[in-house]
Design an enzyme around this catalytic site. Structure first.
Site, PDB file in Angstrom:
ATOM      1  N   LEU A  13      46.510  21.868  45.196  1.00 57.70           N
ATOM      2  CA  LEU A  13      46.749  23.315  45.327  1.00 57.70           C
ATOM      3  C   LEU A  13      46.451  23.710  46.769  1.00 57.70           C
ATOM      4  CD1 LEU A  13      47.133  26.177  43.800  1.00 57.70           C
ATOM      5  CD2 LEU A  13      44.653  26.305  43.943  1.00 57.70           C
TER       6      LEU A  13
ATOM      7  N   ASP B 278      42.019  43.494  43.679  1.00 60.72           N
ATOM      8  CA  ASP B 278      41.531  44.856  43.911  1.00 60.72           C
ATOM      9  C   ASP B 278      40.785  45.387  42.687  1.00 60.72           C
ATOM     10  OD1 ASP B 278      41.146  47.167  45.344  1.00 60.72           O
ATOM     11  OD2 ASP B 278      43.161  47.961  45.013  1.00 60.72           O
TER      12      ASP B 278
ATOM     13  N   HIS C  47      31.650  43.088  43.835  1.00 60.48           N
ATOM     14  CA  HIS C  47      32.120  41.998  44.702  1.00 60.48           C
ATOM     15  C   HIS C  47      31.571  40.664  44.209  1.00 60.48           C
ATOM     16  CE1 HIS C  47      34.110  44.739  47.297  1.00 60.48           C
ATOM     17  NE2 HIS C  47      33.023  45.283  47.797  1.00 60.48           N
TER      18      HIS C  47
HETATM   19  C1  IPE Z   1      43.521  45.604  49.619  1.00 56.96           C
HETATM   20  O1  IPE Z   1      42.647  46.381  48.880  1.00 56.96           O
HETATM   21  C2  IPE Z   1      42.750  44.585  50.401  1.00 56.96           C
HETATM   22  C3  IPE Z   1      42.121  43.523  49.612  1.00 56.96           C
HETATM   23  C4  IPE Z   1      42.240  43.347  48.326  1.00 56.96           C
HETATM   24  C5  IPE Z   1      41.346  42.593  50.386  1.00 56.96           C
HETATM   25  P1  IPE Z   1      42.098  47.768  49.417  1.00 56.96           P
HETATM   26  O2  IPE Z   1      41.228  48.326  48.345  1.00 56.96           O
HETATM   27  O3  IPE Z   1      41.490  47.593  50.765  1.00 56.96           O
HETATM   28  O4  IPE Z   1      43.450  48.598  49.574  1.00 56.96           O
HETATM   29  P2  IPE Z   1      43.696  50.171  49.597  1.00 56.96           P
HETATM   30  O5  IPE Z   1      42.763  50.755  50.619  1.00 56.96           O
HETATM   31  O6  IPE Z   1      43.374  50.682  48.228  1.00 56.96           O
HETATM   32  O7  IPE Z   1      45.142  50.329  49.921  1.00 56.96           O
HETATM   33  C1  IPE Z   2      38.735  44.624  46.300  1.00 52.40           C
HETATM   34  O1  IPE Z   2      37.986  45.562  45.626  1.00 52.40           O
HETATM   35  C2  IPE Z   2      37.913  43.830  47.282  1.00 52.40           C
HETATM   36  C3  IPE Z   2      38.166  44.154  48.692  1.00 52.40           C
HETATM   37  C4  IPE Z   2      39.062  44.995  49.131  1.00 52.40           C
HETATM   38  C5  IPE Z   2      37.352  43.477  49.656  1.00 52.40           C
HETATM   39  P1  IPE Z   2      37.655  46.970  46.260  1.00 52.40           P
HETATM   40  O2  IPE Z   2      36.364  46.856  46.994  1.00 52.40           O
HETATM   41  O3  IPE Z   2      38.780  47.506  47.054  1.00 52.40           O
HETATM   42  O4  IPE Z   2      37.438  47.834  44.949  1.00 52.40           O
HETATM   43  P2  IPE Z   2      37.910  49.319  44.699  1.00 52.40           P
HETATM   44  O5  IPE Z   2      39.358  49.385  45.035  1.00 52.40           O
HETATM   45  O6  IPE Z   2      37.071  50.187  45.582  1.00 52.40           O
HETATM   46  O7  IPE Z   2      37.643  49.546  43.245  1.00 52.40           O
HETATM   47 MG    MG Z   3      40.395  48.633  46.606  1.00 51.01          MG
END
Ligand code: IPE
Ligand code: IPE
Ligand code: MG
Length: 262
Positions: free
Chosen positions: A141, A30, A47
């Site tokens: 793995l 995240d 990303h």
């Molecule tokens: C969780 O992250 C999902 C992934 C890392 C794929 P999100 O950014 O979607 O989660 P919330 O919305 O902060 O809970």
């Molecule tokens: C995690 O990073 C990737 C996915 C959930 C796909 P985020 O896109 O949730 O990044 P933040 O949380 O907005 O910083």
């Molecule tokens: Mg996120």
């Protein structure tokens, strides 16, 4: 020399890999969006950088002797993001398979998908299935890629299949349910890491993680490097897992049948 001046001839000792490494590590990757925003860049750049980082962490998992690495790449809730971002995340999945499959295969990585294939565009579905087939005999793995994954959705699908299979109610137990989950046959995660400082599960491995150790770091996913991964493993090695027992029971390695009432 002033007390707070570090002698440049003394360098910090490198971190050592602990003796007890978790077999199964799961990561909620995240913070890509915030990483980009902090640099005035579009989320897509976060990303992209997060995807690059994945290679580092997969390599480190192999080096550290982790047997199973489960990564949360796209949740069932992430479909609600702006269409452009969803399209990009699907594109990234496709690109990672196209670009990395050979190298992952030659490094002995077995790719598995956890989540629903339905909903993913058919062309990408075929690539996911091919990647899993192509690497299925690898043993170095196991890499579980959670894409279009939701813990509640996983349980709903398991229940549906249990009913379709006509399983009688008195045959339903925890092992049976576990065998209908996407992670069937794999041990539960020992350690679940979440980057970016959020302290929530976000629908990830809600069944399998019931006794996992959690580790949260403020580091955003694109910055979560080998050393930070190692720090998480070191932290894990100091935890005492009790699984509902008392500390004394866990510390003394004696026969529990002597202490538990019959
Ligand atoms: C969780 O992250 C999902 C992934 C890392 C794929 P999100 O950014 O979607 O989660 P919330 O919305 O902060 O809970
Ligand atoms: C995690 O990073 C990737 C996915 C959930 C796909 P985020 O896109 O949730 O990044 P933040 O949380 O907005 O910083
Ligand atoms: Mg996120």
């Amino acid at each position: 020399m002033a007390a707070n001046v570090v002698d440049p001839s003394v360098t910090a000792a490198p971190l050592a890999l602990p003796e007890r490494v978790p077999r199964h590590v799961a990561i909620i990757m995240d913070g890509n969006g915030r990483w980009a925003a902090a640099r005035g860049l579009p989320r897509s750049e976060g990303h992209r950088q997060g995807t690059e980082n994945l290679r580092t962490i997969i390599r480190a998992a192999v080096e550290f002797g982790v047997e199973i690495l489960t990564i949360y790449a796209f949740s069932t809730e992430n479909w609600g993001r702006p269409r452009r971002e969803v399209r990009l995340l699907l594109k990234i999945l496709e690109m990672v398979i196209d670009r990395e499959l050979r190298e992952l295969h030659s490094n002995g990585v077995q790719i598995r998908h956890i989540g629903e294939l339905d909903g993913i565009p058919p062309g990408i579905q075929r690539k996911v299935i091919h990647a899993c087939e192509y690497t299925r005999h690898n043993t170095r793995l196991i890499l579980n890629v959670a894409f279009n994954y939701g813990g509640r959705d996983e349980i709903v699908h398991a229940v549906r299949r249990i009913v379709q299979d006509g399983i009688p109610s008195d045959s339903i137990n925890e092992d049976l349910i576990a065998s209908y989950l996407y992670t069937s046959g794999l041990p539960d995660p020992d350690l679940i890491i979440r980057t970016s400082g959020e302290l929530r599960v976000s629908n990830f491995l809600i069944w399998q993680g019931s006794y996992s150790e959690y580790y949260a770091t403020d580091t955003l996913w694109p910055d979560f490097n080998r050393e930070q991964f190692l720090l998480a493993l070191i932290d894990f090695s100091k935890r005492r897992r009790r699984f509902g027992l008392t500390a004394a029971q866990v510390e003394d390695d004696h026969d529990l049948s002597e202490t538990l009432p019959s």
